[in-house]
Design a protein around this motif. Sequence first.
Motif, PDB file in Angstrom:
ATOM      1  N   TYR A   1       0.842  -1.200   0.000  1.00  0.00           N
ATOM      2  CA  TYR A   1       0.000   0.000   0.000  1.00  0.00           C
ATOM      3  C   TYR A   1       0.875   1.247   0.000  1.00  0.00           C
ATOM      4  O   TYR A   1       0.633   2.199  -0.756  1.00  0.00           O
ATOM      5  CB  TYR A   1      -0.907  -0.006   1.237  1.00  0.00           C
ATOM      6  CG  TYR A   1      -1.738   1.250   1.388  1.00  0.00           C
ATOM      7  CD1 TYR A   1      -2.989   1.360   0.789  1.00  0.00           C
ATOM      8  CD2 TYR A   1      -1.266   2.335   2.129  1.00  0.00           C
ATOM      9  CE1 TYR A   1      -3.746   2.522   0.920  1.00  0.00           C
ATOM     10  CE2 TYR A   1      -2.010   3.492   2.264  1.00  0.00           C
ATOM     11  CZ  TYR A   1      -3.245   3.583   1.665  1.00  0.00           C
ATOM     12  OH  TYR A   1      -3.983   4.733   1.787  1.00  0.00           O
ATOM     13  N   VAL A   2       1.904   1.254   0.835  1.00  0.00           N
ATOM     14  CA  VAL A   2       2.786   2.410   0.933  1.00  0.00           C
ATOM     15  C   VAL A   2       3.563   2.608  -0.367  1.00  0.00           C
ATOM     16  O   VAL A   2       3.767   3.745  -0.807  1.00  0.00           O
ATOM     17  CB  VAL A   2       3.749   2.267   2.121  1.00  0.00           C
ATOM     18  CG1 VAL A   2       4.745   3.421   2.155  1.00  0.00           C
ATOM     19  CG2 VAL A   2       2.971   2.234   3.432  1.00  0.00           C
ATOM     20  N   GLU A   3       3.994   1.537  -0.993  1.00  0.00           N
ATOM     21  CA  GLU A   3       4.777   1.646  -2.234  1.00  0.00           C
ATOM     22  C   GLU A   3       4.038   2.434  -3.308  1.00  0.00           C
ATOM     23  O   GLU A   3       4.645   3.200  -4.057  1.00  0.00           O
ATOM     24  CB  GLU A   3       5.120   0.251  -2.761  1.00  0.00           C
ATOM     25  CG  GLU A   3       6.240  -0.444  -2.013  1.00  0.00           C
ATOM     26  CD  GLU A   3       6.602  -1.782  -2.625  1.00  0.00           C
ATOM     27  OE1 GLU A   3       5.991  -2.136  -3.669  1.00  0.00           O
ATOM     28  OE2 GLU A   3       7.484  -2.464  -2.072  1.00  0.00           O
ATOM     29  N   ALA A   4       2.739   2.254  -3.396  1.00  0.00           N
ATOM     30  CA  ALA A   4       1.958   2.915  -4.446  1.00  0.00           C
ATOM     31  C   ALA A   4       1.498   4.314  -4.060  1.00  0.00           C
ATOM     32  O   ALA A   4       0.932   5.035  -4.885  1.00  0.00           O
ATOM     33  CB  ALA A   4       0.735   2.055  -4.779  1.00  0.00           C
ATOM     34  N   LEU A   5       1.774   4.734  -2.841  1.00  0.00           N
ATOM     35  CA  LEU A   5       1.263   6.006  -2.333  1.00  0.00           C
ATOM     36  C   LEU A   5       2.158   7.173  -2.745  1.00  0.00           C
ATOM     37  O   LEU A   5       3.360   7.170  -2.468  1.00  0.00           O
ATOM     38  CB  LEU A   5       1.179   5.928  -0.805  1.00  0.00           C
ATOM     39  CG  LEU A   5       0.360   6.986  -0.076  1.00  0.00           C
ATOM     40  CD1 LEU A   5      -1.127   6.824  -0.404  1.00  0.00           C
ATOM     41  CD2 LEU A   5       0.574   6.850   1.434  1.00  0.00           C
ATOM     42  N   PRO A   6       1.610   8.202  -3.415  1.00  0.00           N
ATOM     43  CA  PRO A   6       2.417   9.396  -3.723  1.00  0.00           C
ATOM     44  C   PRO A   6       2.884  10.056  -2.427  1.00  0.00           C
ATOM     45  O   PRO A   6       2.123  10.104  -1.450  1.00  0.00           O
ATOM     46  CB  PRO A   6       1.434  10.300  -4.481  1.00  0.00           C
ATOM     47  CG  PRO A   6       0.375   9.388  -4.989  1.00  0.00           C
ATOM     48  CD  PRO A   6       0.245   8.301  -3.966  1.00  0.00           C
ATOM     49  N   VAL A   7       4.106  10.556  -2.404  1.00  0.00           N
ATOM     50  CA  VAL A   7       4.630  11.130  -1.167  1.00  0.00           C
ATOM     51  C   VAL A   7       3.809  12.325  -0.702  1.00  0.00           C
ATOM     52  O   VAL A   7       3.738  12.619   0.494  1.00  0.00           O
ATOM     53  CB  VAL A   7       6.117  11.528  -1.306  1.00  0.00           C
ATOM     54  CG1 VAL A   7       6.989  10.293  -1.500  1.00  0.00           C
ATOM     55  CG2 VAL A   7       6.321  12.534  -2.430  1.00  0.00           C
ATOM     56  N   GLY A   8       3.150  13.018  -1.616  1.00  0.00           N
ATOM     57  CA  GLY A   8       2.319  14.146  -1.239  1.00  0.00           C
ATOM     58  C   GLY A   8       1.102  13.751  -0.434  1.00  0.00           C
ATOM     59  O   GLY A   8       0.480  14.599   0.204  1.00  0.00           O
ATOM     60  N   LYS A   9       0.754  12.465  -0.450  1.00  0.00           N
ATOM     61  CA  LYS A   9      -0.395  11.991   0.322  1.00  0.00           C
ATOM     62  C   LYS A   9       0.001  11.378   1.657  1.00  0.00           C
ATOM     63  O   LYS A   9      -0.865  10.996   2.437  1.00  0.00           O
ATOM     64  CB  LYS A   9      -1.195  10.970  -0.502  1.00  0.00           C
ATOM     65  CG  LYS A   9      -1.926  11.589  -1.687  1.00  0.00           C
ATOM     66  CD  LYS A   9      -2.911  10.620  -2.317  1.00  0.00           C
ATOM     67  CE  LYS A   9      -3.722  11.293  -3.406  1.00  0.00           C
ATOM     68  NZ  LYS A   9      -4.721  10.361  -4.001  1.00  0.00           N
ATOM     69  N   PHE A  10       1.313  11.264   1.908  1.00  0.00           N
ATOM     70  CA  PHE A  10       1.762  10.750   3.198  1.00  0.00           C
ATOM     71  C   PHE A  10       1.329  11.709   4.299  1.00  0.00           C
ATOM     72  O   PHE A  10       1.615  12.912   4.224  1.00  0.00           O
ATOM     73  CB  PHE A  10       3.294  10.650   3.239  1.00  0.00           C
ATOM     74  CG  PHE A  10       3.852   9.369   2.673  1.00  0.00           C
ATOM     75  CD1 PHE A  10       4.743   8.608   3.401  1.00  0.00           C
ATOM     76  CD2 PHE A  10       3.503   8.939   1.407  1.00  0.00           C
ATOM     77  CE1 PHE A  10       5.283   7.438   2.879  1.00  0.00           C
ATOM     78  CE2 PHE A  10       4.028   7.777   0.870  1.00  0.00           C
ATOM     79  CZ  PHE A  10       4.916   7.010   1.611  1.00  0.00           C
ATOM     80  N   HIS A  11       0.646  11.196   5.324  1.00  0.00           N
ATOM     81  CA  HIS A  11       0.306  12.050   6.455  1.00  0.00           C
ATOM     82  C   HIS A  11       1.586  12.526   7.132  1.00  0.00           C
ATOM     83  O   HIS A  11       2.447  11.723   7.479  1.00  0.00           O
ATOM     84  CB  HIS A  11      -0.550  11.278   7.460  1.00  0.00           C
ATOM     85  CG  HIS A  11      -0.869  12.044   8.698  1.00  0.00           C
ATOM     86  ND1 HIS A  11      -1.578  13.229   8.664  1.00  0.00           N
ATOM     87  CD2 HIS A  11      -0.560  11.826   9.999  1.00  0.00           C
ATOM     88  CE1 HIS A  11      -1.703  13.692   9.895  1.00  0.00           C
ATOM     89  NE2 HIS A  11      -1.091  12.874  10.720  1.00  0.00           N
ATOM     90  N   GLY A  12       1.727  13.838   7.284  1.00  0.00           N
ATOM     91  CA  GLY A  12       2.917  14.394   7.916  1.00  0.00           C
ATOM     92  C   GLY A  12       3.931  14.958   6.937  1.00  0.00           C
ATOM     93  O   GLY A  12       4.881  15.620   7.354  1.00  0.00           O
ATOM     94  N   ILE A  13       3.749  14.701   5.653  1.00  0.00           N
ATOM     95  CA  ILE A  13       4.647  15.273   4.639  1.00  0.00           C
ATOM     96  C   ILE A  13       3.918  16.441   3.971  1.00  0.00           C
ATOM     97  O   ILE A  13       2.928  16.252   3.265  1.00  0.00           O
ATOM     98  CB  ILE A  13       5.068  14.224   3.602  1.00  0.00           C
ATOM     99  CG1 ILE A  13       5.969  13.167   4.255  1.00  0.00           C
ATOM    100  CG2 ILE A  13       5.788  14.884   2.420  1.00  0.00           C
ATOM    101  CD1 ILE A  13       6.502  12.124   3.304  1.00  0.00           C
ATOM    102  N   GLY A  14       4.393  17.644   4.240  1.00  0.00           N
ATOM    103  CA  GLY A  14       3.778  18.841   3.699  1.00  0.00           C
ATOM    104  C   GLY A  14       4.338  19.215   2.340  1.00  0.00           C
ATOM    105  O   GLY A  14       5.224  18.536   1.797  1.00  0.00           O
ATOM    106  N   PRO A  15       3.844  20.324   1.763  1.00  0.00           N
ATOM    107  CA  PRO A  15       4.268  20.741   0.419  1.00  0.00           C
ATOM    108  C   PRO A  15       5.770  20.950   0.287  1.00  0.00           C
ATOM    109  O   PRO A  15       6.360  20.593  -0.736  1.00  0.00           O
ATOM    110  CB  PRO A  15       3.501  22.045   0.204  1.00  0.00           C
ATOM    111  CG  PRO A  15       2.304  21.931   1.085  1.00  0.00           C
ATOM    112  CD  PRO A  15       2.766  21.174   2.296  1.00  0.00           C
ATOM    113  N   ALA A  16       6.418  21.540   1.309  1.00  0.00           N
ATOM    114  CA  ALA A  16       7.858  21.810   1.212  1.00  0.00           C
ATOM    115  C   ALA A  16       8.654  20.506   1.167  1.00  0.00           C
ATOM    116  O   ALA A  16       9.574  20.354   0.349  1.00  0.00           O
ATOM    117  CB  ALA A  16       8.315  22.666   2.381  1.00  0.00           C
TER     118      ALA A  16
END
Length: 375
Positions: free
Chosen positions: A191-206
Amino acid sequence: MVDFRLADESDRGPGGLGVAERKIIHVDMDAFYASVEQRDNPDLRGKPIAVGGSRERGVVAAASYEARKFGVRSAMASVTAKRKCAGLIFVKPRFDVYRAISQQIRAIFAEYTPLIEPLSLDEAYLDVTGNLKGIASATVIAEEIRARIRSETSLTASAGVSYNKFLAKMASDENKPDGLFVIKPKAGPSYVEALPVGKFHGIGPATQAKMESLGIRNGADLRAQSLEFLREHFGKVGPYYFSLARGIDERPVCSDRVRKSVGAETTFHADLFTAEEARTALEPLIAKVWSSCERSTLKSRTVTLKAKYADFQQITRSRTLDSPIASRAEIEDVVSLLLQPLFPVSKGIRLLGVTLSSLDNGPENRIGQQLLLPL
């Protein structure tokens, strides 16, 4: 419906680790503030509404799903929201009502587990590994809780179920609104492998932009990086990203989270240009944060003043005292000292905020002590 029986030893997690023993639920109310307003006012049902101020400098606190279809989102400027949705209806927030309903929902949680970690009025983590009802399936518990919330509040909640907090949080967003999603231990890494990093909870735009500049666009790309590489580019949070990329999150559900700060801020209809205007505008903010500390018996030693100018430049100024603040007057004295160097201004101030931090709810009572400022 998939039965999420994580205690089954045949369903081991990543690398054969015993993570399958944990059962975590993340419950997230659906458009909470807006849904409460639609529940209490039938005339608003099915219509695009925004909870917040409609004035020029107002901000959307919450948007109904009807408004979200037009691109209206929380934290959006009200003028922008109105441009996106001409028929948008603004409703004044009723935080006392939201808090009361939140307590009602948490009482439901408490019937299943004492391990509840509230994140805000409308969401919380629950560790149901050893739940009070002896139910083996976390999925069944999540369904029961959602049904109870609907029955007792006439509101809907979405839930995510998994073996750690990160994946439970991600799962709760999958089938919104009024949905349930389960990520079992064997499915976590994929599940994590297919997840765009922008959708990771805790990872903001910067951080997203930085990762993408390094060629990291999804979980698979993140997993391909060495621990040394992630430490080099992301510092102390690098090991955390290294674990998340493998579906691992060992953070416990903390039922006794310590509140680190209490603050209040306001955006003005017209920019402020004088110290007198600023001091007057800060009075209700100071009263609000001091009242919050008084009600909770928390003591603070650090006062922070926040100012945002008309061009959106933002600054903060802080003072940490040698002993806990014992009165509203002490906060006013510190804020006055922090405010003084800001004037005269060459550009107007559009927002001011006051935050108390270094909170402590220990037994000591320092009322009457002198204010000590390291000037």
